[in-house]
Design an enzyme around this catalytic site. Structure first.
Site, PDB file in Angstrom:
ATOM      1  N   PRO J  11      48.365  61.951 107.616  1.00  0.00           N
ATOM      2  CA  PRO J  11      49.389  62.425 108.547  1.00  0.00           C
ATOM      3  C   PRO J  11      49.324  61.762 109.920  1.00  0.00           C
ATOM      4  O   PRO J  11      48.235  61.526 110.449  1.00  0.00           O
ATOM      5  CB  PRO J  11      49.091  63.923 108.674  1.00  0.00           C
ATOM      6  CG  PRO J  11      47.687  64.084 108.256  1.00  0.00           C
ATOM      7  CD  PRO J  11      47.423  63.019 107.242  1.00  0.00           C
ATOM      8  N   ASN J  12      50.488  61.483 110.441  1.00  0.00           N
ATOM      9  CA  ASN J  12      50.677  60.951 111.794  1.00  0.00           C
ATOM     10  C   ASN J  12      50.302  59.486 111.922  1.00  0.00           C
ATOM     11  O   ASN J  12      50.529  58.902 112.985  1.00  0.00           O
ATOM     12  CB  ASN J  12      49.907  61.788 112.836  1.00  0.00           C
ATOM     13  CG  ASN J  12      50.413  63.227 112.912  1.00  0.00           C
ATOM     14  OD1 ASN J  12      51.599  63.430 113.152  1.00  0.00           O
ATOM     15  ND2 ASN J  12      49.558  64.200 112.655  1.00  0.00           N
ATOM     16  N   ARG J  19      51.323  56.578 119.213  1.00  0.00           N
ATOM     17  CA  ARG J  19      50.587  57.819 119.443  1.00  0.00           C
ATOM     18  C   ARG J  19      49.247  57.550 120.144  1.00  0.00           C
ATOM     19  O   ARG J  19      48.452  56.783 119.642  1.00  0.00           O
ATOM     20  CB  ARG J  19      50.322  58.458 118.070  1.00  0.00           C
ATOM     21  CG  ARG J  19      49.349  59.605 118.081  1.00  0.00           C
ATOM     22  CD  ARG J  19      48.856  59.890 116.660  1.00  0.00           C
ATOM     23  NE  ARG J  19      47.831  60.930 116.670  1.00  0.00           N
ATOM     24  CZ  ARG J  19      46.993  61.143 115.682  1.00  0.00           C
ATOM     25  NH1 ARG J  19      47.029  60.405 114.597  1.00  0.00           N
ATOM     26  NH2 ARG J  19      46.073  62.092 115.772  1.00  0.00           N
ATOM     27  N   TYR J  24      43.926  55.204 119.734  1.00  0.00           N
ATOM     28  CA  TYR J  24      44.196  54.495 118.478  1.00  0.00           C
ATOM     29  C   TYR J  24      44.664  53.057 118.658  1.00  0.00           C
ATOM     30  O   TYR J  24      44.872  52.361 117.668  1.00  0.00           O
ATOM     31  CB  TYR J  24      45.243  55.266 117.668  1.00  0.00           C
ATOM     32  CG  TYR J  24      44.807  56.647 117.292  1.00  0.00           C
ATOM     33  CD1 TYR J  24      43.898  56.837 116.246  1.00  0.00           C
ATOM     34  CD2 TYR J  24      45.257  57.767 117.971  1.00  0.00           C
ATOM     35  CE1 TYR J  24      43.474  58.106 115.897  1.00  0.00           C
ATOM     36  CE2 TYR J  24      44.831  59.041 117.633  1.00  0.00           C
ATOM     37  CZ  TYR J  24      43.942  59.205 116.599  1.00  0.00           C
ATOM     38  OH  TYR J  24      43.520  60.458 116.254  1.00  0.00           O
ATOM     39  N   ASN J  75      42.347  56.701 104.583  1.00  0.00           N
ATOM     40  CA  ASN J  75      42.218  57.229 105.938  1.00  0.00           C
ATOM     41  C   ASN J  75      43.053  58.503 105.955  1.00  0.00           C
ATOM     42  O   ASN J  75      44.257  58.466 106.181  1.00  0.00           O
ATOM     43  CB  ASN J  75      42.767  56.219 106.963  1.00  0.00           C
ATOM     44  CG  ASN J  75      42.740  56.787 108.371  1.00  0.00           C
ATOM     45  OD1 ASN J  75      42.470  57.977 108.569  1.00  0.00           O
ATOM     46  ND2 ASN J  75      43.041  55.947 109.352  1.00  0.00           N
ATOM     47  N   ALA J  78      43.867  63.753 109.843  1.00  0.00           N
ATOM     48  CA  ALA J  78      43.554  65.171 110.055  1.00  0.00           C
ATOM     49  C   ALA J  78      43.129  65.887 108.774  1.00  0.00           C
ATOM     50  O   ALA J  78      42.307  66.803 108.811  1.00  0.00           O
ATOM     51  CB  ALA J  78      44.758  65.881 110.663  1.00  0.00           C
ATOM     52  N   HIS J  81      39.452  66.595 107.645  1.00  0.00           N
ATOM     53  CA  HIS J  81      38.671  67.703 108.183  1.00  0.00           C
ATOM     54  C   HIS J  81      39.016  69.039 107.531  1.00  0.00           C
ATOM     55  O   HIS J  81      38.262  69.995 107.654  1.00  0.00           O
ATOM     56  CB  HIS J  81      38.901  67.808 109.695  1.00  0.00           C
ATOM     57  CG  HIS J  81      38.842  66.492 110.387  1.00  0.00           C
ATOM     58  ND1 HIS J  81      37.746  65.671 110.294  1.00  0.00           N
ATOM     59  CD2 HIS J  81      39.743  65.801 111.138  1.00  0.00           C
ATOM     60  CE1 HIS J  81      37.975  64.553 110.981  1.00  0.00           C
ATOM     61  NE2 HIS J  81      39.175  64.605 111.492  1.00  0.00           N
ATOM     62  N   ASP J  88      39.057  67.229  95.997  1.00  0.00           N
ATOM     63  CA  ASP J  88      39.076  67.460  94.553  1.00  0.00           C
ATOM     64  C   ASP J  88      39.798  66.327  93.823  1.00  0.00           C
ATOM     65  O   ASP J  88      39.372  65.910  92.741  1.00  0.00           O
ATOM     66  CB  ASP J  88      39.749  68.803  94.233  1.00  0.00           C
ATOM     67  CG  ASP J  88      38.815  69.976  94.473  1.00  0.00           C
ATOM     68  OD1 ASP J  88      37.646  69.750  94.843  1.00  0.00           O
ATOM     69  OD2 ASP J  88      39.247  71.126  94.294  1.00  0.00           O
ATOM     70  N   GLU J  99      36.170  55.311 102.798  1.00  0.00           N
ATOM     71  CA  GLU J  99      36.786  56.150 103.824  1.00  0.00           C
ATOM     72  C   GLU J  99      36.821  55.385 105.149  1.00  0.00           C
ATOM     73  O   GLU J  99      35.807  54.843 105.586  1.00  0.00           O
ATOM     74  CB  GLU J  99      35.972  57.432 104.005  1.00  0.00           C
ATOM     75  CG  GLU J  99      36.584  58.384 105.033  1.00  0.00           C
ATOM     76  CD  GLU J  99      35.754  59.663 105.215  1.00  0.00           C
ATOM     77  OE1 GLU J  99      34.638  59.739 104.669  1.00  0.00           O
ATOM     78  OE2 GLU J  99      36.232  60.573 105.889  1.00  0.00           O
ATOM     79  N   HIS J 101      38.223  55.493 109.289  1.00  0.00           N
ATOM     80  CA  HIS J 101      38.851  56.139 110.443  1.00  0.00           C
ATOM     81  C   HIS J 101      39.009  55.109 111.546  1.00  0.00           C
ATOM     82  O   HIS J 101      38.050  54.389 111.857  1.00  0.00           O
ATOM     83  CB  HIS J 101      38.010  57.321 110.946  1.00  0.00           C
ATOM     84  CG  HIS J 101      37.917  58.421 109.951  1.00  0.00           C
ATOM     85  ND1 HIS J 101      38.913  59.341 109.768  1.00  0.00           N
ATOM     86  CD2 HIS J 101      36.970  58.721 109.036  1.00  0.00           C
ATOM     87  CE1 HIS J 101      38.576  60.178 108.801  1.00  0.00           C
ATOM     88  NE2 HIS J 101      37.398  59.826 108.333  1.00  0.00           N
ATOM     89  N   SER J 103      39.486  55.605 114.815  1.00  0.00           N
ATOM     90  CA  SER J 103      38.665  55.987 115.968  1.00  0.00           C
ATOM     91  C   SER J 103      37.302  56.462 115.468  1.00  0.00           C
ATOM     92  O   SER J 103      37.112  56.714 114.280  1.00  0.00           O
ATOM     93  CB  SER J 103      39.363  57.105 116.737  1.00  0.00           C
ATOM     94  OG  SER J 103      39.413  58.277 115.934  1.00  0.00           O
ATOM     95  N   ARG J 108      34.499  62.370 119.188  1.00  0.00           N
ATOM     96  CA  ARG J 108      35.638  63.191 119.606  1.00  0.00           C
ATOM     97  C   ARG J 108      35.308  64.696 119.508  1.00  0.00           C
ATOM     98  O   ARG J 108      34.147  65.056 119.508  1.00  0.00           O
ATOM     99  CB  ARG J 108      36.859  62.812 118.752  1.00  0.00           C
ATOM    100  CG  ARG J 108      37.235  61.315 118.957  1.00  0.00           C
ATOM    101  CD  ARG J 108      38.439  60.896 118.139  1.00  0.00           C
ATOM    102  NE  ARG J 108      39.636  61.629 118.575  1.00  0.00           N
ATOM    103  CZ  ARG J 108      40.771  61.672 117.889  1.00  0.00           C
ATOM    104  NH1 ARG J 108      40.870  61.019 116.737  1.00  0.00           N
ATOM    105  NH2 ARG J 108      41.802  62.360 118.343  1.00  0.00           N
ATOM    106  N   ARG J 112      36.307  67.426 114.520  1.00  0.00           N
ATOM    107  CA  ARG J 112      36.566  66.164 113.809  1.00  0.00           C
ATOM    108  C   ARG J 112      35.287  65.511 113.281  1.00  0.00           C
ATOM    109  O   ARG J 112      35.331  64.414 112.705  1.00  0.00           O
ATOM    110  CB  ARG J 112      37.269  65.172 114.752  1.00  0.00           C
ATOM    111  CG  ARG J 112      38.660  65.609 115.185  1.00  0.00           C
ATOM    112  CD  ARG J 112      39.413  64.488 115.879  1.00  0.00           C
ATOM    113  NE  ARG J 112      40.455  65.015 116.718  1.00  0.00           N
ATOM    114  CZ  ARG J 112      41.707  65.308 116.303  1.00  0.00           C
ATOM    115  NH1 ARG J 112      42.055  65.079 115.050  1.00  0.00           N
ATOM    116  NH2 ARG J 112      42.599  65.810 117.131  1.00  0.00           N
TER     117      ARG J 112
END
Lengths: 146, 146, 146, 146, 146, 146, 146, 146, 146, 146, 146, 146
Positions: J11-12, J19, J24, J75, J78, J81, J88, J99, J101, J103, J108, J112
C-alpha cells in the site's frame, strides 16, 4: 542585577530531620535553607526558599518563578514520581532547572526510580543529602554566568 | 595520608570533544582530567585517572581501586546500562562511589534511563558536563572527611 | 586418553573469599582450583582452570575448549545474565557443558534469575558453593563415560 | 543419630521411565529410590522416599518433614511452577532444602523457567537426571556435617 | 491519657450518601463520624475526624497526627491509588495505621486494585461500608492496649 | 434458626503459632477456633471450623457450605493467589463471604498482592491477625441480620 | 583517492564454517574476506578486514574507522543484541554504515530480533550469507559515489 | 430556566498564550472565556468559568457543579492523565460532561495518551484549540435540548 | 475391541445445573453422563465417566487412562487455567485428547482465556454446552477409526 | 526456462516519489520497475511487477506466484507490520522470498520494527532505497542458480 | 474556489441506524451525509462522501483526496485500531485531517482505545454521534479560512 | 422455511489441500463445501458457501448474512487474529455464530492464540479439520430448533 534563585521543596520535606533519619539524615529544612543562602551569597545571588505539601501550590511556585527567578532548584519529593502538572509548569520556564533528591532514589523502591522532572531538568543530583543543594546552586551559577 | 581518588571513564569517552558535541560539548577528556586533578588538589587528594573501552578492563580498574583508592568517581557511559559485571565489581568496594554522566541520561532514549550502577552508588550526578566530575569530587571529599 | 576438562570462571571470581563473603563464603578461587583438580583426578581426568573478567576472553577460552577439552564447567558470573556472545560460543561446543553458580541466583535480585547459558547447558547447579564445582565434575565424568 | 533425609517427588514422577523418555530417560522412580538409598547409606543417613500427584499431600509431606527429617530433597515437578502452598510449607522448615529437576527446565517451555521453590532452596540442581538426586544428597550431607 | 485517634477521609467522601449509592450506600459522612465517635468512646478514646479533597491537605493532616494522635484510620479514597506523597507522610508515623475502604476495591476497575497505602498500613479492611471504620477502631484500640 | 457460619482455613494454617512467628505471631489455629466460637456465640450463631492443605478439599468444603452455612469466613492462604477452582466454588454461594488474611499480604512479596478471592468476597480484612476473624464474624453477623 | 572500507566482524565469526553449519553454512571468514576484497576492487576501493571477540576491541575498531575509513560494514553478531557501547561508537561516525547478518535474525530466537545497531545503520541486510557482505559493499560504494 | 454551564480548566492553563505557544497557540484563557460566554449566549445559556492549578480545588469545583450546573466542559490538562479523584468527582454528576484538550494529546508523549476522564465523558474533543471549547458547548447545548 | 473413552470433569462440575445457570445452563452432570453414554454407544464405544474437585485426583485419572482408555474427553474447568500437572499428565497419553468447555471461555474474564490443556489437545470445543461433549465424542470416534 | 520473478509492492507505494520524499526519496515506482527489469535481464530472468493497496489482492498476488514465479521480492509496506494473511500466503510458497523496505524500518516508529514477513523470508534488506530491490534480485538469482 | 471536503467512512458504517443502536443511535449514514452536506454549504464548501468496508479502498480514497480535497473528515471505524496502511496514506496529505468517532471509543473495550489515525490527525472528536461530523466540518472550515 | 446457513471462509483457505498439508491436511475447500452441504441437508437446511482473501469482502459477506442467513459458520483464518472490522460486522448479527479453525490455533505460534471473533461467537471449535465444520453445523442446527 541577576534575579534570585528559587529553591522549591515538595511534600514532607518540612519534616526533614525527624522523618526516617536513616534515609534522610538529621539535617532540617531550616539547615538546608541556611546552607543554600550561604552558597548563593558566594555566587552573589539572592534566594527564594519555599516548601509545600500541595501539588497545586508547587505549580503556582514554579509559575511565579517564571518572572521572578533566574534559575530553579527543585526537590519535588514524592511529586517527582506522580505529577505531570509540575512537569508542565517546569516546561514553561526558560531558566535552568536543577533537580535534587536527598536520598538516592535509584537505590529505593522501584516506583521511586522514575521522575517526571528529570526529562526536563538541566541536571539531576541525588543521594548527596544537603550537599546536593549546594552543588545544584554551583551548577546553576555556572550556567547563569555563561 | 589518604589514598588517591580513582576516576574511571567508560567506552567512547576518549572521543570526548569530537563525538556528538551537541550532546557532550567540546570539552575533551584531557580537559576533564586537568579539571579533576585541580579540584582534588583543593581537597588535598591525589588522583588516578583512567579510561577504557573494555568492560573487562573496567572491572579490573575497579578491582584495583579496592586497595589503592579512597573513593571512586565513575562514568561508565554505555556500560552503565548493560553491565552487571561492573555492578558486581563496584559492590566489592567499601569506599564511596560517585556516578557521573555528562549528559542527562533521563532526557535521552529510554534504554539510557536505567543504570545498573545507580543502585550501588552513593550519589548520582548527571547532565552537568565536566562540572559534574568536580561536584562528584567535592561530594567524595566531604564523605572522606567524615 | 581423554582430553582435560576446562573450568572457566567469569568476572570478579578472582576476588572470591574477599568479595561479599556473606553471599559467596570465604573459599578462594585457588581453593576451588585445588578442589577441582583433586576431584578430576578421582575420575582420571586432567584440568584446565581459567578466570577472566573479560567477555571476549571468555569467548576465546570457550573456543579453545572446542579442540582441547572433553567437557566444560562454566561459572560465567555476571556475564551469565548479559552475554549472548558467550552463549553463541558455547553453542559451538559438542562436549557437555555444566553451569555452576556459587550462590543461589534465584534467591537474589530478579535480574540474576535469567542466565543465557542455562538454555544450552546440560546441567545447572547453583547455591552449593565450591561443592557445586565438584558435583559438576562428577556429572561431566559420568557423561564422558557413556 | 541424625534424622533421615526425606525425598519428596511431585506429580507424574510415578510414571518415570515410561513418560516422554526422550526428555526424562528410562530410569524409573524405583530406580531413583534405590540410588538414593544407596547414596544416603554412604553418608550414614536413612531415607524417607515419597511421591504424590497431589499438591495438598505434598504440603503435608513437607510439614511432616519438619519434625522427622534432617533435610529435604524435593522434585516438585509441575507444582514447582504453580504452587505457593508448597513454597509456604517449605518456608516453615529449618532443615536444608535441595531442589532437583531431572530435565533442564531452563531449556524447555518458558512457563517452566520459574520455580517458586528455587527462591527458598539452599541449592538447585537440574538437567542431570537421577544423578541430580545423588548430588543433592551429597550436598545435604555436607551441610548436615557442618 | 491516650491521645485521640484521627480518622482521615479523602476526596469525594464528603458526598457520601448521595454519590453512587449503589456502590457506597446511603450512609453520610456525618453518620460515619457519629458511629466512629461512639465506637471510640467504648474504648475510652477521643476522636479527630477530618475530610479533605486535597492531597496536600491530607499530607498535612497526617503530619499533624504525628504529635496529636495515638493512631490513624485512613480512607484515602482515590488518592490511595495515586499518591506517593500520602504514603511518605504515613511512613513518618510511628502510631498504627488502619486503611479502610467502604467498597471492595478489588471487585472494581483494575486501577483501583492497588493502594500505595496498603504496603505501610497495619491492617486493611475493605468492602464493609461504615462498619469497616468501627472495625478499624477496634483493631487500633487492641493495639494501643498492648 | 440461622445456619452456622463456616470458617475455612487453607494450607499451612494448621502450623500456625510455629510457622514464621515473626510474620504470623504465636497464636495457634486452635486459639483462633476458640476465639471464633466465642465471637459467634455473642451473635447467637453456631460454627463450622475447617482447615485443609488441599485445594480440592477446600472446594468441597465450600460446596458443602452452600446448603449448610449462612455465611463463610475464608482464609485460603496460599491458594488465594493461585486457585481459580476455589474462586469458582465461592461464586456458587449466595451467602456472604468474608476474606481474611492474618498478615498484610500487600506488604509482602508481590506474588501475594493478588487474591482471586477478593473479587468475589463481600469484604476483605488483612494484617490484623486473629482479630481479623472476629471482625469478619461481626461483619457477617451484621449482614445476616439485614 | 577514497579511504578504504572497513569490514568489522564480531564474536565467534572466526569460527565460521565450522560453527553450526546448518545455520551459518560452510563458508569461512577467510572466504568472506576474499569475496569482500574482490568486490571492493570492482568499485576501486581498498579494504580493512577485522574480527574480534571483544566488545571493547570492536569499539576501538570503529573509533579507528572514524579517520581511516570511507564506510563501514559491520556484522556485530551477538553484540548486535547487547552492546550500547558499539552503538555509541557507531554514532560517532559520519561515514555510511551497513549492518550485515549471515542468518535471518528475525527467524531465530526472539532475543535476536532486536539489534541496537539497526537504528543507526544506513542499511540492514540479513539472511543472505556471504553474499550479504557483497551487497553491503555495493550499497556503500553507491553512496560513496554520490 | 436552565442552569449555567460550568467550564473548568486545570493546571497551567492560566499561562495560556505564553506557555509553549508552538503547542498551545497565543490565545489566552481570558480569550477563551470570552469565546465561551459568547457561544453559550447563542444557546441562551449562562456560564461559570473556572481555573485552578490544584487537584483538590478542581474536585471541589466539580462537586459544586452537581447542584449548580446543567453541564460541564472540562479541560483538566495534566490532571487528566493522573487524577482518579477528578474522575470520581465527575462520576457523581448526572449532567453531561465534555472533555476538551487544546492540543492533540495523542500526538504527544505517550504518558499523555491516556485520560482518566475520557471513560466517563460524553464526548472528547482534542487538538482544535479554543474552537474545541465552542464545539463542546454546542454539543452540550444539543444534549440539554433533548 | 476398542477400549472405552474416558470423560474427565474438573472442579465444581458436580454442581452443574445449580451453579450460575445463566452461564452453565440447567443440565446436570448426570444428564451429561447419560448423553455421553448414549453418544458413545452409537459409535460402539464404552465409557468411563469421572468428576473430581482435586487436581491430584485428576492427574491420577489421566494416568489411569493411559492403559485403560482409547481416548480422553476432558473438561478441566478451573484447572485448565492453572494446572501444569494436568498438562504433564496429558502429555503422557498417546490416545487423542478432546478439550471441552461448556461456556465460551474466550467471552469471559481474561484469566479464563488461556488453557494449559489446549496446547496438547487434538481439538478444542467450547461454548456449546452439553452438546460439546457429544461433538468431542464424535471427533474421537472418527480418529479412532482411522 | 526459469519462471519470472514476481515483485510485489504494498500500500501507498504507488505514491512513491511524491510521498514523504525525506523518508522515501524521489524515485517513483515506475523507476523501480525499470531498474528491476534491467537487473533481472542481467540474470536472464523475466519479471512480473505488481502493486496493490489491498491486503486481499496482495494475498491473491502471492497465491498466483505459487505457480507462476521462480521467486518473490516483496515490499509489503504497512502490511508488513499488521498482516498475518500475507504471512500465511507466503508460507505456501516454496520459491525463495526476499523482503525489501525502502527506508530503514528499525530507525522509525517502534510499531514499524516488527515485520510478520521477516520470519518467513529468506533475506531481509532495508534502508537502501531502490537499490534494495536490485540487491534482492541478485540474491534471488544466486539462489535460483543453486 | 476551494476544493471539496472529503468525508470518508470505514467498515460497517453502512449499517448505521440498524447496528447496535444502543451504542450508535438510529441515525443512518444517509442522514449523516445530508447533515454534512448542509453544514458544508454553510461554509460555502462542496462535499465528497464515501464509505467502504475495505482497507485498500479506503487507502485509495485517501490517496484520491490528495489532489481533489481541501480537507478530510475520517471515521475509519474498526480500521482506526488496526490499519497502518491508512495511517501511511493519511501521512501523504497536506490538507487538514479531522478524526471522528460516533461513540466514545475510550469508554469501550480497551482494544478500541488506541487509534493509529489520532497521531496524525489535526483534531479528534468522539462520542458525539452525527453532530461530531458537523463539528469536524466547522473545524476544517476554520482552518481552511486561515 | 428456515433461511440458509452461511459458511464463510477467510484468506488462503482456497489453497486448502495444497498449503502446508502437515498442518491442514489434504482435504480441499471443495471437499469441505460438499461435506457441509450434505450435513446441512440432514438438518433440512440450505447453504451459502463463501471464501474470500479480502477483509472488506468478508465484512460484506457477514453483512449480507444479516438478512439472508439463519446462522453463520466462520473460519476467518488469519483475519481471526487481526480484524476488528470482522468482529464489528459479526456483532451486528442476531443469528448464532460458530467459529471454526481447521488446525489447533492454541498449539501454534503465540500470535495465533487470540481470535477477535471468539469473544462474540456462540461456540468455538478448533483442531478437528473438516469435521469441525460438520460439528459447527450440528451446533447451529440445534440452536435453530430451540
Amino acid at each position: 542585577m541577576a534575579k534570585p534563585v528559587h529553591i522549591i521543596n515538595g511534600p514532607n520535606l518540612n519534616l526533614l530531620g525527624t522523618r526516617e533519619p536513616e534515609i534522610y539524615g538529621t539535617t532540617t529544612l531550616a539547615d538546608i535553607e541556611a546552607l543554600c543562602e550561604a552558597r548563593l551569597k558566594t555566587h552573589g545571588l539572592d534566594m527564594g526558599f519555599f516548601q509545600s505539601n500541595d501539588e497545586g501550590e508547587i505549580v503556582a511556585l514554579i509559575q511565579a518563578a517564571r518572572q521572578q527567578a533566574s534559575g530553579v532548584v527543585i526537590n519535588a519529593a514524592a511529586y517527582s514520581h506522580t505529577s505531570v502538572a509540575i512537569l508542565d509548569a517546569l516546561q514553561t520556564l526558560t531558566a535552568p532547572i536543577m533537580e535534587v533528591h536527598l536520598s538516592n532514589i535509584y537505590a529505593r523502591e522501584s516506583f521511586r526510580h522514575h521522575s517526571h522532572i528529570s526529562q526536563i531538568a538541566t541536571g539531576v543530583i541525588c543521594g548527596l543529602g544537603a550537599q546536593g543543594y549546594e552543588m545544584a546552586i554551583d551548577a546553576l551559577a555556572a550556567r547563569l554566568k555563561d
